[in-house]
Design a protein around this motif. Sequence first.
Motif, PDB file in Angstrom:
ATOM      1  N   VAL A  74       0.818  -1.219   0.000  1.00  0.00           N
ATOM      2  CA  VAL A  74       0.000   0.000   0.000  1.00  0.00           C
ATOM      3  C   VAL A  74       0.853   1.271   0.000  1.00  0.00           C
ATOM      4  O   VAL A  74       0.326   2.370   0.137  1.00  0.00           O
ATOM      5  CB  VAL A  74      -0.978   0.019   1.200  1.00  0.00           C
ATOM      6  CG1 VAL A  74      -1.960  -1.135   1.102  1.00  0.00           C
ATOM      7  CG2 VAL A  74      -0.228  -0.021   2.534  1.00  0.00           C
ATOM      8  N   ASN A  75       2.156   1.099  -0.194  1.00  0.00           N
ATOM      9  CA  ASN A  75       3.060   2.250  -0.255  1.00  0.00           C
ATOM     10  C   ASN A  75       3.959   2.146  -1.482  1.00  0.00           C
ATOM     11  O   ASN A  75       5.185   1.992  -1.367  1.00  0.00           O
ATOM     12  CB  ASN A  75       3.909   2.331   1.018  1.00  0.00           C
ATOM     13  CG  ASN A  75       3.140   2.829   2.219  1.00  0.00           C
ATOM     14  OD1 ASN A  75       2.881   4.019   2.342  1.00  0.00           O
ATOM     15  ND2 ASN A  75       2.772   1.911   3.106  1.00  0.00           N
ATOM     16  N   PRO A  76       3.374   2.224  -2.671  1.00  0.00           N
ATOM     17  CA  PRO A  76       4.193   2.065  -3.880  1.00  0.00           C
ATOM     18  C   PRO A  76       5.134   3.251  -4.088  1.00  0.00           C
ATOM     19  O   PRO A  76       4.847   4.373  -3.640  1.00  0.00           O
ATOM     20  CB  PRO A  76       3.151   2.008  -5.000  1.00  0.00           C
ATOM     21  CG  PRO A  76       1.976   2.762  -4.464  1.00  0.00           C
ATOM     22  CD  PRO A  76       1.958   2.472  -2.990  1.00  0.00           C
ATOM     23  N   PRO A  77       6.256   3.007  -4.758  1.00  0.00           N
ATOM     24  CA  PRO A  77       7.102   4.139  -5.149  1.00  0.00           C
ATOM     25  C   PRO A  77       6.356   5.038  -6.135  1.00  0.00           C
ATOM     26  O   PRO A  77       5.327   4.656  -6.691  1.00  0.00           O
ATOM     27  CB  PRO A  77       8.306   3.466  -5.833  1.00  0.00           C
ATOM     28  CG  PRO A  77       8.235   2.030  -5.448  1.00  0.00           C
ATOM     29  CD  PRO A  77       6.791   1.723  -5.206  1.00  0.00           C
ATOM     30  N   THR A  78       6.879   6.219  -6.344  1.00  0.00           N
ATOM     31  CA  THR A  78       6.294   7.097  -7.357  1.00  0.00           C
ATOM     32  C   THR A  78       6.409   6.446  -8.721  1.00  0.00           C
ATOM     33  O   THR A  78       7.199   5.518  -8.925  1.00  0.00           O
ATOM     34  CB  THR A  78       7.003   8.452  -7.365  1.00  0.00           C
ATOM     35  OG1 THR A  78       8.409   8.239  -7.588  1.00  0.00           O
ATOM     36  CG2 THR A  78       6.797   9.169  -6.042  1.00  0.00           C
ATOM     37  N   ALA A  79       5.632   6.918  -9.677  1.00  0.00           N
ATOM     38  CA  ALA A  79       5.597   6.331 -11.016  1.00  0.00           C
ATOM     39  C   ALA A  79       7.012   6.193 -11.565  1.00  0.00           C
ATOM     40  O   ALA A  79       7.797   7.138 -11.548  1.00  0.00           O
ATOM     41  CB  ALA A  79       4.750   7.197 -11.941  1.00  0.00           C
ATOM     42  N   GLY A  80       7.293   5.004 -12.053  1.00  0.00           N
ATOM     43  CA  GLY A  80       8.623   4.744 -12.584  1.00  0.00           C
ATOM     44  C   GLY A  80       9.641   4.394 -11.526  1.00  0.00           C
ATOM     45  O   GLY A  80      10.802   4.136 -11.837  1.00  0.00           O
ATOM     46  N   GLY A  81       9.208   4.350 -10.256  1.00  0.00           N
ATOM     47  CA  GLY A  81      10.139   4.081  -9.173  1.00  0.00           C
ATOM     48  C   GLY A  81      10.325   2.593  -8.920  1.00  0.00           C
ATOM     49  O   GLY A  81       9.436   1.780  -9.144  1.00  0.00           O
ATOM     50  N   HIS A  82      11.508   2.265  -8.441  1.00  0.00           N
ATOM     51  CA  HIS A  82      11.821   0.889  -8.048  1.00  0.00           C
ATOM     52  C   HIS A  82      12.610   0.960  -6.753  1.00  0.00           C
ATOM     53  O   HIS A  82      13.686   1.562  -6.702  1.00  0.00           O
ATOM     54  CB  HIS A  82      12.651   0.191  -9.127  1.00  0.00           C
ATOM     55  CG  HIS A  82      13.137  -1.175  -8.723  1.00  0.00           C
ATOM     56  ND1 HIS A  82      14.472  -1.527  -8.725  1.00  0.00           N
ATOM     57  CD2 HIS A  82      12.457  -2.266  -8.292  1.00  0.00           C
ATOM     58  CE1 HIS A  82      14.584  -2.793  -8.325  1.00  0.00           C
ATOM     59  NE2 HIS A  82      13.383  -3.245  -8.056  1.00  0.00           N
ATOM     60  N   GLU A  83      12.061   0.389  -5.692  1.00  0.00           N
ATOM     61  CA  GLU A  83      12.715   0.404  -4.399  1.00  0.00           C
ATOM     62  C   GLU A  83      12.961  -1.024  -3.919  1.00  0.00           C
ATOM     63  O   GLU A  83      12.192  -1.942  -4.214  1.00  0.00           O
ATOM     64  CB  GLU A  83      11.872   1.150  -3.359  1.00  0.00           C
ATOM     65  CG  GLU A  83      11.673   2.629  -3.648  1.00  0.00           C
ATOM     66  CD  GLU A  83      12.941   3.443  -3.467  1.00  0.00           C
ATOM     67  OE1 GLU A  83      13.889   2.939  -2.820  1.00  0.00           O
ATOM     68  OE2 GLU A  83      12.967   4.581  -3.969  1.00  0.00           O
ATOM     69  N   ILE A  84      14.038  -1.195  -3.172  1.00  0.00           N
ATOM     70  CA  ILE A  84      14.379  -2.482  -2.575  1.00  0.00           C
ATOM     71  C   ILE A  84      14.435  -2.309  -1.060  1.00  0.00           C
ATOM     72  O   ILE A  84      14.994  -1.328  -0.558  1.00  0.00           O
ATOM     73  CB  ILE A  84      15.718  -3.009  -3.110  1.00  0.00           C
ATOM     74  CG1 ILE A  84      15.570  -3.392  -4.588  1.00  0.00           C
ATOM     75  CG2 ILE A  84      16.195  -4.212  -2.303  1.00  0.00           C
ATOM     76  CD1 ILE A  84      16.859  -3.812  -5.252  1.00  0.00           C
ATOM     77  N   TYR A  85      13.834  -3.272  -0.346  1.00  0.00           N
ATOM     78  CA  TYR A  85      13.776  -3.213   1.115  1.00  0.00           C
ATOM     79  C   TYR A  85      14.239  -4.535   1.708  1.00  0.00           C
ATOM     80  O   TYR A  85      13.852  -5.614   1.234  1.00  0.00           O
ATOM     81  CB  TYR A  85      12.342  -2.956   1.594  1.00  0.00           C
ATOM     82  CG  TYR A  85      11.700  -1.722   1.033  1.00  0.00           C
ATOM     83  CD1 TYR A  85      11.877  -0.475   1.639  1.00  0.00           C
ATOM     84  CD2 TYR A  85      10.909  -1.793  -0.114  1.00  0.00           C
ATOM     85  CE1 TYR A  85      11.282   0.666   1.116  1.00  0.00           C
ATOM     86  CE2 TYR A  85      10.308  -0.657  -0.647  1.00  0.00           C
ATOM     87  CZ  TYR A  85      10.502   0.566  -0.025  1.00  0.00           C
ATOM     88  OH  TYR A  85       9.908   1.698  -0.550  1.00  0.00           O
ATOM     89  N   ASN A  86      15.051  -4.462   2.746  1.00  0.00           N
ATOM     90  CA  ASN A  86      15.290  -5.636   3.577  1.00  0.00           C
ATOM     91  C   ASN A  86      14.043  -5.909   4.403  1.00  0.00           C
ATOM     92  O   ASN A  86      13.399  -4.982   4.899  1.00  0.00           O
ATOM     93  CB  ASN A  86      16.450  -5.394   4.546  1.00  0.00           C
ATOM     94  CG  ASN A  86      17.793  -5.379   3.867  1.00  0.00           C
ATOM     95  OD1 ASN A  86      17.985  -5.996   2.822  1.00  0.00           O
ATOM     96  ND2 ASN A  86      18.744  -4.678   4.469  1.00  0.00           N
ATOM     97  N   ILE A  87      13.727  -7.189   4.565  1.00  0.00           N
ATOM     98  CA  ILE A  87      12.613  -7.559   5.425  1.00  0.00           C
ATOM     99  C   ILE A  87      13.054  -8.768   6.249  1.00  0.00           C
ATOM    100  O   ILE A  87      13.155  -9.884   5.762  1.00  0.00           O
ATOM    101  CB  ILE A  87      11.319  -7.819   4.618  1.00  0.00           C
ATOM    102  CG1 ILE A  87      10.170  -8.215   5.531  1.00  0.00           C
ATOM    103  CG2 ILE A  87      11.530  -8.822   3.501  1.00  0.00           C
ATOM    104  CD1 ILE A  87       8.809  -8.192   4.841  1.00  0.00           C
ATOM    105  N   GLY A  88      13.412  -8.484   7.497  1.00  0.00           N
ATOM    106  CA  GLY A  88      13.931  -9.509   8.385  1.00  0.00           C
ATOM    107  C   GLY A  88      13.602  -9.188   9.825  1.00  0.00           C
ATOM    108  O   GLY A  88      12.766  -8.321  10.113  1.00  0.00           O
TER     109      GLY A  88
END
Length: 327
Positions: A235-249
């Motif tokens: 429910v928190n997408p990056p802005t248009a054209g955005g690509h984000e990477i997150y650690n999830i641990g």
Amino acid sequence: MTVVVTGAAGFIGMHVAERLLNEGQAVIGIDSFNAYYDPALKRLRARRLATHGGFRMIEADIADPALMSAIVRDHGIRQVIHLAAQAGVRYSIDNPFAYERSNLAGHLSILEACRHGGVEHLVYASSSSVYGDRPLDGRGFREDDPAVSPVSLYAATKRSCELLSHSYASLYGFPQSGLRFFTVYGPMGRPDMAYFGFTEKIMRGDPIEVYGEGRMARDFTYVDDIVDGILGVLVNPPTAGGHEIYNIGDSRPVGLMEMIDLLEKALGREAIKIMRPMQPGDVTATYADISKLHALTGYQPKVELADGLPRFVDWWRTWNGGAAGRP
């Protein structure tokens, strides 16, 4: 809104789909039910999801681009959670082409389906293995750390998927979020994971093989905490054209011997341990810096290993006894 969850009969996928369904969302699950581990467990997960009226399972190969595009297009899908992949580090040594098809061709197929179908946010699974084998230095692995030295084919395919997603986000302008999972455990988990295999061997009285001579450490993350993070990102997408990477641990690495000790206490039995050297493709330790994900979603793991392992053991005892449908 209908959400597509690939790998919905898998461990994480089932828990994600079930949470969405409990929140009133409709879910289309996609899974090939392959035989990497016992498909009976995958069928059990699928039956559990099928008790929800808003769920539909499609048995299919994600590497079929025409079918994936048709599913997204025909159902007006705007959100996709892509978790399907060929997992496992050691399996990749003997079965490399399974990773080429599921992880590379499969990811590309999903990207094309999203691009042509007007998907507004793709959340996909990556892996902590992209960081390679590196010592713990008092801080967690950060998303901007180099990820250029994979020590397994599995890790190489996951890093390749990240690069494919980055290029598609830049070229075609649909937002994407990649999640680098750290070791996930819990009820209905994967039998190929160490904690699951150790449980079965300890209860049979068989010895367990402790690789890395017990010096390895993992950032064990309970599956409910993982689901919190995935849906927070959705429910928190990056802005248009955005690509984000997150650690999830979990951001609290635990030594392998400590994990075995906690498992022995939960089972009420002591393991017969055989110490072995590191296996090819394994990494010594993992440790997630989750500050980026916390800043976006407020993500904060709640379940420590000392509490989560007994929950797994309780489920395993039921499943192993046949009450949950095990053959």
